[in-house]
Design a protein around this motif. Structure first.
Motif, PDB file in Angstrom:
ATOM      1  N   MET A 270     -27.121 -37.786   3.161  1.00 47.36           N
ATOM      2  CA  MET A 270     -26.725 -39.140   3.516  1.00 47.36           C
ATOM      3  C   MET A 270     -25.449 -39.084   4.363  1.00 47.36           C
ATOM      4  O   MET A 270     -24.442 -38.551   3.924  1.00 47.36           O
ATOM      5  CB  MET A 270     -26.479 -39.963   2.250  1.00 47.36           C
ATOM      6  CG  MET A 270     -26.159 -41.431   2.502  1.00 47.36           C
ATOM      7  SD  MET A 270     -25.642 -42.321   0.996  1.00 47.36           S
ATOM      8  CE  MET A 270     -26.935 -41.869  -0.150  1.00 47.36           C
ATOM      9  N   ASN A 271     -25.518 -39.593   5.570  1.00 45.37           N
ATOM     10  CA  ASN A 271     -24.331 -39.698   6.428  1.00 45.37           C
ATOM     11  C   ASN A 271     -23.851 -41.137   6.369  1.00 45.37           C
ATOM     12  O   ASN A 271     -24.501 -42.034   6.908  1.00 45.37           O
ATOM     13  CB  ASN A 271     -24.672 -39.319   7.868  1.00 45.37           C
ATOM     14  CG  ASN A 271     -25.050 -37.864   7.991  1.00 45.37           C
ATOM     15  OD1 ASN A 271     -26.186 -37.498   7.722  1.00 45.37           O
ATOM     16  ND2 ASN A 271     -24.105 -37.038   8.387  1.00 45.37           N
ATOM     17  N   ALA A 272     -22.725 -41.360   5.703  1.00 42.88           N
ATOM     18  CA  ALA A 272     -22.303 -42.737   5.473  1.00 42.88           C
ATOM     19  C   ALA A 272     -20.797 -42.842   5.319  1.00 42.88           C
ATOM     20  O   ALA A 272     -20.110 -41.863   5.000  1.00 42.88           O
ATOM     21  CB  ALA A 272     -22.993 -43.305   4.228  1.00 42.88           C
ATOM     22  N   VAL A 273     -20.319 -44.056   5.544  1.00 47.48           N
ATOM     23  CA  VAL A 273     -18.945 -44.429   5.239  1.00 47.48           C
ATOM     24  C   VAL A 273     -19.003 -45.514   4.178  1.00 47.48           C
ATOM     25  O   VAL A 273     -19.805 -46.456   4.278  1.00 47.48           O
ATOM     26  CB  VAL A 273     -18.207 -44.942   6.486  1.00 47.48           C
ATOM     27  CG1 VAL A 273     -16.853 -45.539   6.100  1.00 47.48           C
ATOM     28  CG2 VAL A 273     -18.017 -43.812   7.496  1.00 47.48           C
ATOM     29  N   VAL A 274     -18.193 -45.360   3.155  1.00 50.46           N
ATOM     30  CA  VAL A 274     -18.070 -46.353   2.086  1.00 50.46           C
ATOM     31  C   VAL A 274     -16.637 -46.859   2.075  1.00 50.46           C
ATOM     32  O   VAL A 274     -15.695 -46.062   2.126  1.00 50.46           O
ATOM     33  CB  VAL A 274     -18.428 -45.755   0.711  1.00 50.46           C
ATOM     34  CG1 VAL A 274     -18.139 -46.755  -0.406  1.00 50.46           C
ATOM     35  CG2 VAL A 274     -19.882 -45.311   0.677  1.00 50.46           C
ATOM     36  N   LEU A 275     -16.474 -48.172   2.022  1.00 54.84           N
ATOM     37  CA  LEU A 275     -15.147 -48.773   1.871  1.00 54.84           C
ATOM     38  C   LEU A 275     -15.112 -49.515   0.543  1.00 54.84           C
ATOM     39  O   LEU A 275     -16.037 -50.281   0.222  1.00 54.84           O
ATOM     40  CB  LEU A 275     -14.837 -49.743   3.007  1.00 54.84           C
ATOM     41  CG  LEU A 275     -14.646 -49.115   4.389  1.00 54.84           C
ATOM     42  CD1 LEU A 275     -15.956 -49.111   5.157  1.00 54.84           C
ATOM     43  CD2 LEU A 275     -13.587 -49.858   5.188  1.00 54.84           C
ATOM     44  N   SER A 276     -14.070 -49.290  -0.241  1.00 52.45           N
ATOM     45  CA  SER A 276     -13.923 -50.014  -1.500  1.00 52.45           C
ATOM     46  C   SER A 276     -12.512 -50.567  -1.612  1.00 52.45           C
ATOM     47  O   SER A 276     -11.547 -49.957  -1.144  1.00 52.45           O
ATOM     48  CB  SER A 276     -14.241 -49.111  -2.701  1.00 52.45           C
ATOM     49  OG  SER A 276     -13.430 -47.963  -2.743  1.00 52.45           O
TER      50      SER A 276
ATOM     51  N   ASP B   2     -15.608 -39.571  11.936  1.00 52.81           N
ATOM     52  CA  ASP B   2     -16.283 -38.646  12.854  1.00 52.81           C
ATOM     53  C   ASP B   2     -16.968 -37.519  12.089  1.00 52.81           C
ATOM     54  O   ASP B   2     -18.089 -37.107  12.430  1.00 52.81           O
ATOM     55  CB  ASP B   2     -15.283 -38.060  13.848  1.00 52.81           C
ATOM     56  CG  ASP B   2     -14.787 -39.090  14.857  1.00 52.81           C
ATOM     57  OD1 ASP B   2     -15.466 -40.120  15.030  1.00 52.81           O
ATOM     58  OD2 ASP B   2     -13.721 -38.849  15.468  1.00 52.81           O
ATOM     59  N   ARG B   3     -16.313 -37.014  11.078  1.00 53.74           N
ATOM     60  CA  ARG B   3     -16.914 -35.934  10.294  1.00 53.74           C
ATOM     61  C   ARG B   3     -18.171 -36.419   9.575  1.00 53.74           C
ATOM     62  O   ARG B   3     -19.173 -35.702   9.491  1.00 53.74           O
ATOM     63  CB  ARG B   3     -15.909 -35.383   9.287  1.00 53.74           C
ATOM     64  CG  ARG B   3     -14.709 -34.675   9.943  1.00 53.74           C
ATOM     65  CD  ARG B   3     -13.809 -34.045   8.891  1.00 53.74           C
ATOM     66  NE  ARG B   3     -14.490 -32.962   8.213  1.00 53.74           N
ATOM     67  CZ  ARG B   3     -14.351 -32.666   6.918  1.00 53.74           C
ATOM     68  NH1 ARG B   3     -13.552 -33.413   6.156  1.00 53.74           N
ATOM     69  NH2 ARG B   3     -14.985 -31.665   6.390  1.00 53.74           N
ATOM     70  N   ALA B   4     -18.141 -37.656   9.051  1.00 53.81           N
ATOM     71  CA  ALA B   4     -19.325 -38.210   8.389  1.00 53.81           C
ATOM     72  C   ALA B   4     -20.460 -38.415   9.382  1.00 53.81           C
ATOM     73  O   ALA B   4     -21.640 -38.236   9.041  1.00 53.81           O
ATOM     74  CB  ALA B   4     -18.977 -39.524   7.698  1.00 53.81           C
ATOM     75  N   ALA B   5     -20.111 -38.798  10.605  1.00 56.52           N
ATOM     76  CA  ALA B   5     -21.132 -39.025  11.622  1.00 56.52           C
ATOM     77  C   ALA B   5     -21.757 -37.727  12.098  1.00 56.52           C
ATOM     78  O   ALA B   5     -22.961 -37.669  12.398  1.00 56.52           O
ATOM     79  CB  ALA B   5     -20.524 -39.775  12.810  1.00 56.52           C
ATOM     80  N   ASP B   6     -20.970 -36.659  12.169  1.00 61.64           N
ATOM     81  CA  ASP B   6     -21.427 -35.422  12.789  1.00 61.64           C
ATOM     82  C   ASP B   6     -21.932 -34.378  11.787  1.00 61.64           C
ATOM     83  O   ASP B   6     -22.599 -33.425  12.182  1.00 61.64           O
ATOM     84  CB  ASP B   6     -20.286 -34.802  13.606  1.00 61.64           C
ATOM     85  CG  ASP B   6     -19.833 -35.721  14.742  1.00 61.64           C
ATOM     86  OD1 ASP B   6     -20.649 -36.535  15.200  1.00 61.64           O
ATOM     87  OD2 ASP B   6     -18.651 -35.624  15.138  1.00 61.64           O
ATOM     88  N   ALA B   7     -21.613 -34.554  10.529  1.00 63.68           N
ATOM     89  CA  ALA B   7     -22.007 -33.562   9.525  1.00 63.68           C
ATOM     90  C   ALA B   7     -23.500 -33.653   9.215  1.00 63.68           C
ATOM     91  O   ALA B   7     -24.151 -34.667   9.492  1.00 63.68           O
ATOM     92  CB  ALA B   7     -21.204 -33.772   8.246  1.00 63.68           C
ATOM     93  N   GLU B   8     -24.037 -32.587   8.645  1.00 67.69           N
ATOM     94  CA  GLU B   8     -25.433 -32.625   8.210  1.00 67.69           C
ATOM     95  C   GLU B   8     -25.597 -33.622   7.072  1.00 67.69           C
ATOM     96  O   GLU B   8     -26.629 -34.279   6.939  1.00 67.69           O
ATOM     97  CB  GLU B   8     -25.878 -31.239   7.755  1.00 67.69           C
ATOM     98  CG  GLU B   8     -26.023 -30.237   8.888  1.00 67.69           C
ATOM     99  CD  GLU B   8     -26.625 -28.938   8.407  1.00 67.69           C
ATOM    100  OE1 GLU B   8     -27.098 -28.884   7.249  1.00 67.69           O
ATOM    101  OE2 GLU B   8     -26.624 -27.975   9.182  1.00 67.69           O
ATOM    102  N   ASP B   9     -24.583 -33.726   6.227  1.00 70.36           N
ATOM    103  CA  ASP B   9     -24.656 -34.621   5.080  1.00 70.36           C
ATOM    104  C   ASP B   9     -23.237 -34.836   4.565  1.00 70.36           C
ATOM    105  O   ASP B   9     -22.420 -33.916   4.599  1.00 70.36           O
ATOM    106  CB  ASP B   9     -25.523 -33.999   3.980  1.00 70.36           C
ATOM    107  CG  ASP B   9     -25.880 -34.996   2.893  1.00 70.36           C
ATOM    108  OD1 ASP B   9     -26.161 -36.160   3.225  1.00 70.36           O
ATOM    109  OD2 ASP B   9     -25.880 -34.602   1.710  1.00 70.36           O
ATOM    110  N   GLY B  10     -22.921 -36.034   4.096  1.00 71.34           N
ATOM    111  CA  GLY B  10     -21.599 -36.285   3.534  1.00 71.34           C
ATOM    112  C   GLY B  10     -21.174 -37.723   3.679  1.00 71.34           C
ATOM    113  O   GLY B  10     -21.623 -38.436   4.583  1.00 71.34           O
ATOM    114  N   ILE B  11     -20.294 -38.146   2.781  1.00 73.24           N
ATOM    115  CA  ILE B  11     -19.802 -39.519   2.755  1.00 73.24           C
ATOM    116  C   ILE B  11     -18.289 -39.515   2.890  1.00 73.24           C
ATOM    117  O   ILE B  11     -17.590 -38.725   2.242  1.00 73.24           O
ATOM    118  CB  ILE B  11     -20.212 -40.217   1.440  1.00 73.24           C
ATOM    119  CG1 ILE B  11     -21.728 -40.468   1.433  1.00 73.24           C
ATOM    120  CG2 ILE B  11     -19.467 -41.534   1.256  1.00 73.24           C
ATOM    121  CD1 ILE B  11     -22.234 -41.065   0.140  1.00 73.24           C
TER     122      ILE B  11
END
Length: 319
Positions: free
Chosen positions: A1-7, A248-257
């Motif tokens: 999952m390539n995502a950004v979460v804001l809380s 950028d890292r979340a967008a370019d990585a194979e997987d990560g949030i």
């Protein structure tokens, strides 16, 4: 999952009710809350708003008889009365404004009265009361909660969360190389300005209670005041630089949030809103050009668990 979460830890005065004094900047917290919602709408960015349960109330007696802490001094600062008289202690429309926003936000739980679950003085009875009451007042106001954020990130009593039907929580940030060392401040500056591996991407996991742990990657504040002013004169805002790098890292990585968190109470100056605007602008651009998603905590938990949380959780939980 390539995502950004804001809380966001949405607490108004409750975030400081156990301090000797409630800071003056809380007076502007309601305005900050509304301005943040407008910013998220502008860039169509959803977030998880973890709300202190007391903010769902329109009025109270200030004592909360029946709560395990009501016989002590925990509610001494609670003024009671109605929202119109004490706007920093009640939501008074702010929670509804989250629902009414154009961005598809999630409302989560930040306990009922900002109790630290990981504190050694917080026993299971108090944790149960905080979880149950938080769910009850939200349910009475028409909201179902599934995500949980621990006050001051002090984690404890996760079994209680599972028993009351929560699906996920914000976990601790992964340990960094400088944590706990005498080089903490220098290490933080290095990571904010030149590091290529910080802030960390996180990999949510299901814990032993069946809850999805969605660790934090980065706090949007914590490098402020005079140090921030001097640094901004030499470079750009180091927190903006770091947040962009996380996106950028979340967008370019194979997987990560990349999980970015903040409080509405943190936004006390115009440059604070500009900091977030610059980050959201970058996030929107990367979302539009890449496979990057912007997800709420509940979205992430639902995908990892492979179920629709709304069909599986009990609104109030066991007695």
């Amino acid at each position: 999952m390539n995502a950004v979460v804001l809380s966001l830890d949405a607490e108004l005065a409750w975030g400081y009710h156990d301090f000797e004094e409630v800071p003056e900047h809380v007076e502007s917290a309601r305005t900050s809350w509304s301005r943040l919602l407008a910013l998220f709408d502008e860039f169509n960015v959803p977030a998880t708003w973890a709300v202190v349960g007391h903010l769902f109330l329109d009025s109270c007696d200030g004592t909360h008889a029946g709560h395990p802490t009501s016989t002590g001094d925990w509610f001494d600062r609670d003024p009671g009365g109605v929202a119109a008289q004490h706007p920093l202690w009640f939501g008074d429309g702010l929670v509804d404004s989250i629902v009414d926003a154009d961005a598809n936000h999630e409302i989560g739980c930040h306990t009922f009265s900002h109790v630290e679950f990981g504190d050694e003085e917080t026993d299971r009875e108090v944790a149960v009361a905080e979880a149950r009451t938080g769910l009850e007042v939200a349910d009475d106001a028409g909201h179902t909660l599934e995500s949980f954020v621990f006050p001051r990130n002090n984690i404890g009593h996760r079994d209680v969360l599972a028993a009351y039907g929560f699906t996920c929580y914000r976990g601790e940030r992964p340990e960094l190389w400088y944590d706990g060392s005498r080089f903490d401040s220098l290490g933080k500056l290095i990571d904010l300005t030149v590091s290529k591996t910080n802030p960390p991407l996180v990999d949510p996991e299901v814990d032993e209670y069946g809850l999805v742990n969605i660790p934090a990657s980065m706090f949007l504040f914590g490098y402020e005041g005079r140090v921030r002013t001097v640094t901004e004169r030499l470079w750009d805002d180091p927190l903006v630089r770091s947040a962009k790098r996380g996106i950028d890292r979340a967008a370019d990585a194979e997987d990560g949030i990349f999980h970015l968190w903040m409080h509405p109470n943190n936004f006390t100056e115009e440059r604070d809103f500009e900091r977030l605007r610059t980050i959201l602008e970058h996030l929107a651009a990367r979302r539009d050009e890449a496979r990057l998603q912007v997800r709420t905590m509940g979205d992430v938990a639902g995908e990892i668990r492979g179920v629709d949380p709304a069909t599986t959780r009990t609104p109030i939980g066991p007695r």
